[in-house]
Structure formats: C-alpha cells, structure tokens
Write an enzyme that holds these catalytic residues in place. Structure first.
Site, PDB file in Angstrom:
ATOM      1  N   ALA A 119      -4.160 -13.670 -30.845  1.00 41.89           N
ATOM      2  CA  ALA A 119      -2.977 -14.531 -30.991  1.00 41.89           C
ATOM      3  C   ALA A 119      -2.202 -14.217 -32.264  1.00 41.89           C
ATOM      4  O   ALA A 119      -0.973 -14.102 -32.249  1.00 41.89           O
ATOM      5  CB  ALA A 119      -3.396 -16.007 -30.969  1.00 41.89           C
ATOM      6  N   SER A 138     -10.654  -3.245 -25.968  1.00 46.66           N
ATOM      7  CA  SER A 138      -9.228  -3.540 -25.781  1.00 46.66           C
ATOM      8  C   SER A 138      -8.365  -2.281 -25.758  1.00 46.66           C
ATOM      9  O   SER A 138      -7.167  -2.369 -25.481  1.00 46.66           O
ATOM     10  CB  SER A 138      -8.734  -4.471 -26.899  1.00 46.66           C
ATOM     11  OG  SER A 138      -9.349  -5.740 -26.811  1.00 46.66           O
ATOM     12  N   CYS A 143      -4.685 -20.853 -43.317  1.00 44.47           N
ATOM     13  CA  CYS A 143      -3.437 -21.434 -42.795  1.00 44.47           C
ATOM     14  C   CYS A 143      -3.116 -22.792 -43.411  1.00 44.47           C
ATOM     15  O   CYS A 143      -1.967 -23.056 -43.791  1.00 44.47           O
ATOM     16  CB  CYS A 143      -3.505 -21.548 -41.273  1.00 44.47           C
ATOM     17  SG  CYS A 143      -5.031 -22.300 -40.653  1.00 44.47           S
ATOM     18  N   LYS A 192     -12.402 -24.051 -48.585  1.00 43.39           N
ATOM     19  CA  LYS A 192     -11.340 -23.049 -48.677  1.00 43.39           C
ATOM     20  C   LYS A 192     -10.075 -23.648 -49.290  1.00 43.39           C
ATOM     21  O   LYS A 192      -9.439 -23.033 -50.157  1.00 43.39           O
ATOM     22  CB  LYS A 192     -11.004 -22.491 -47.294  1.00 43.39           C
ATOM     23  CG  LYS A 192     -12.042 -21.591 -46.665  1.00 43.39           C
ATOM     24  CD  LYS A 192     -11.588 -21.222 -45.253  1.00 43.39           C
ATOM     25  CE  LYS A 192     -12.685 -20.588 -44.443  1.00 43.39           C
ATOM     26  NZ  LYS A 192     -12.276 -20.384 -43.034  1.00 43.39           N
ATOM     27  N   HIS A 216       0.042 -27.151 -37.691  1.00 45.27           N
ATOM     28  CA  HIS A 216      -0.809 -27.988 -38.533  1.00 45.27           C
ATOM     29  C   HIS A 216       0.036 -29.032 -39.269  1.00 45.27           C
ATOM     30  O   HIS A 216       1.159 -28.745 -39.711  1.00 45.27           O
ATOM     31  CB  HIS A 216      -1.521 -27.139 -39.592  1.00 45.27           C
ATOM     32  CG  HIS A 216      -2.593 -26.248 -39.061  1.00 45.27           C
ATOM     33  ND1 HIS A 216      -3.042 -26.279 -37.767  1.00 45.27           N
ATOM     34  CD2 HIS A 216      -3.336 -25.284 -39.700  1.00 45.27           C
ATOM     35  CE1 HIS A 216      -4.008 -25.382 -37.605  1.00 45.27           C
ATOM     36  NE2 HIS A 216      -4.191 -24.764 -38.766  1.00 45.27           N
TER      37      HIS A 216
END
Length: 339
Positions: A13, A40, A130, A214, A242
């Site tokens: 993704a 892949s 993120c 984190k 988020h």
C-alpha cells in the site's frame, strides 16, 4: 537533470502510494524501477497515468548507479537490503522502524528538521512513524513560539496503518456483522469493526505499547530531546486517516491568537477551526490530502500554559509516502542527491 529512483516494496500500500506521489509531484525521474520480493517479481504497478512498471526481484537487484531508493518493504527486509543499497552508493530513505533510533541515521520530517538530511553518514535516512509525523508537523510552529515542556496525546489510528490485510479485516468484519456471519480477529487482537482497540504493536515492560514508545522517542529525536511525551495509541474502525487529540504544556504563557497565526502560516499545516457544527477536519475528509489539519484549538485551563487541539492526516500520504518523497525533494534542493 533527473535521477535514477528505486521504489522498494512497490506492491504494498505504501509502495504504491510512493509511486503515485512521485508522479503527482513530478519528481525529476530519469529512470525508475519497482522492486519487491521474488514472489511479486513480474507483477505490474502503475507510475503515473501512463506508465506501467514490471516489478523486479529485490534480492538480486544491483543498486550500483542508482541515486535514491525509497524503501517500504518491512523492517526485516530493510535491515538486509538498505545497507546493501547504501554501500552501492544509493541514498536510502527507509519507511520502516528498523533504523529510526540509530544515532547515526537522521529521522526527518522536512517541515520540522530538513537540515538533518545532511547527517546521513551511512547513506540511510529514516522516515518516522506515521502518528509521529503529523504530530510534530503541528507541534513545530507552537514549539518555536512557546517552547513545549510536555505533550499528552491519544491517537485514533486507521487500519491502513496495519496494511492491506488490516483494511480487508475491517471490511470483512463490518460486512459480516451486518449479515450475521461469524467474525474472526486475525490482524488485530480483538474485533475492529464497530470497536476501538487500545493496543498497537507489542507491549513493553512498562505497560506502554511499542507504538506509544515510538511517538515518545521519535518526537524527542526530531523536535527536542527535552520534551516529555505521554501517548495512548488506539486502533479505530476507519480505513485511512489518523486522528490525534493533543494537549500541550508550554514553558511560556500561550497566546491563542499567536498560536492560530503560527499554525496558519506553518508549512504543511492547514488550520481548519471554526467553532460551529462541522467546523473541524475528520479523517474521512482528508484522504488523499497532503497537509496535516489542525482543528478544535483551545486553551487548556487545567495546566499552566496549556493548549489542546485535534489533528488529522492521511497516514498513507503524509504519514508515509509523501514524507519520504519530500525527504528526497529536500536532498535535491540541497544538492545532496547523486550526480
């Protein structure tokens, strides 16, 4: 004058979003290659509207002569192949957590600490988590004004943070619950559909999860080592985007008007804050957007010099792909990339 660019983990993704972002932002590409695991290899991925790339095998790929590689294949894969690429003279921008806290690897958010790209002695630059990225983008202009002492944050993190499998699980559980099918929790510890799970990544000895750890250590490394951070990270049944409820305690008294102006002028921030129904940003509305959106800005009277706000961003873009591409753009601007 363009660059030779490799995208590692190109079928995932984030890898697909990196390819899309490079094309949208017209990064100066002379040649581009999509890399992934052997299973892949041979698959096809899009680069822009007109170009299709055939995926090549990362394990046998020679990075010699390539300028930059944007990695998003998983930490174990980056641990092996990022140093190999760097040794071949290719700058690595790694989206996994593997190198983030290593002292000789800069951890970079271009709106916050762009000059840290110059510290890439090993040829590797790390992309932060993120949830950390969007928070420090919003905190930076406020820290410059009033000096942050402490941050308390509760996150509302989309299932896209767990990859395609996490998104599939939410979809399948939501559909199954409406038709009475039995529900399986495989990617998450509990049912995610119509639920909130206060558990992302593994638990650590002090009771925090690794995701919470984190946010703490990355914020200090990027923004200021003296900032105290207390995080509670929650997975919610949202596909992409988020959200964070953030409360900040500063060294100096907070002027709300000055805070609003600083956020309004800050790079990468959109202040969307009207004290009326719907006068705030939500994850659903910001999917596909590059900016970090700040809403619900208000004084917190329960602590000295307190301020609270709501922060949302697309975790696949600013939380991952876009930030990585912006790091590459920063290196181009500083003439640190290839040639």
């Amino acid at each position: 004058m363009g660059y030779r660019v490799a995208v590692v983990g190109a079928t995932g993704a984030v890898g697909r979003e990196i390819l899309k972002t490079l094309a949208e932002r017209q990064f100066p590409v002379d040649e581009i290659v999509a890399l992934a695991s052997a299973r892949s290899a041979g698959k096809e991925v899009s680069f822009g509207d007109k170009k299709v790339l055939k995926v090549q095998n990362l394990e046998t790929f020679d990075f010699t002569g390539w300028d930059v590689a944007l990695f998003s294949p998983g930490g174990a894969v980056s641990a092996v192949h990022a140093p190999r690429a760097a040794k071949a003279g290719c700058i690595v921008i790694d989206n996994t957590s593997h190198f983030r806290m290593e002292p000789d690897v800069p951890l970079v958010v271009p709106e916050v600490n762009p000059n840290d790209v110059k510290k890439a002695k090993r040829g590797i630059i790390a992309n932060p988590n993120c949830s950390t990225i969007q928070m420090v983008v919003a905190l930076k202009p406020l820290h410059d004004l009033f000096t942050i002492r402490r941050v308390v944050v509760a996150t509302y993190q989309a299932v896209a943070g767990a990859g395609k499998s996490g998104m599939d699980e939410l979809f399948n559980q939501a559909r199954g619950s409406l038709v009475g099918d039995p529900l399986k929790a495989e990617q998450f510890t509990k049912q995610i559909a119509f639920n909130c799970i206060p558990h992302i990544d593994r638990f650590m000895d002090d009771g925090a999860t690794k995701e919470e750890w984190k946010m703490t250590v990355e914020t200090r490394k990027i923004l200021d080592p003296d900032i105290a951070v207390f995080a509670t990270c929650v997975r919610v049944p949202v596909f992409i985007g988020h959200a964070e409820a953030i409360t900040v305690e500063f060294e100096e008294p907070v002027d709300l008007a000055r805070a609003r102006e600083a956020l309004r002028e800050a790079p990468g921030v959109v202040l969307h804050d009207k004290r009326e129904d719907g006068g705030y940003a939500t994850p659903l509305e910001i999917v596909g957007e590059d900016a970090t959106y700040v809403s619900r800005l208000r004084i917190d009277p329960t602590v000295p010099n307190g301020l609270g706000f709501w922060c949302v961003a697309d975790n696949l873009r600013k939380g991952a792909a876009l930030n990585a591409v912006q790091i590459a753009e920063t290196m181009v601007a500083l003439d640190l990339l290839g040639h």
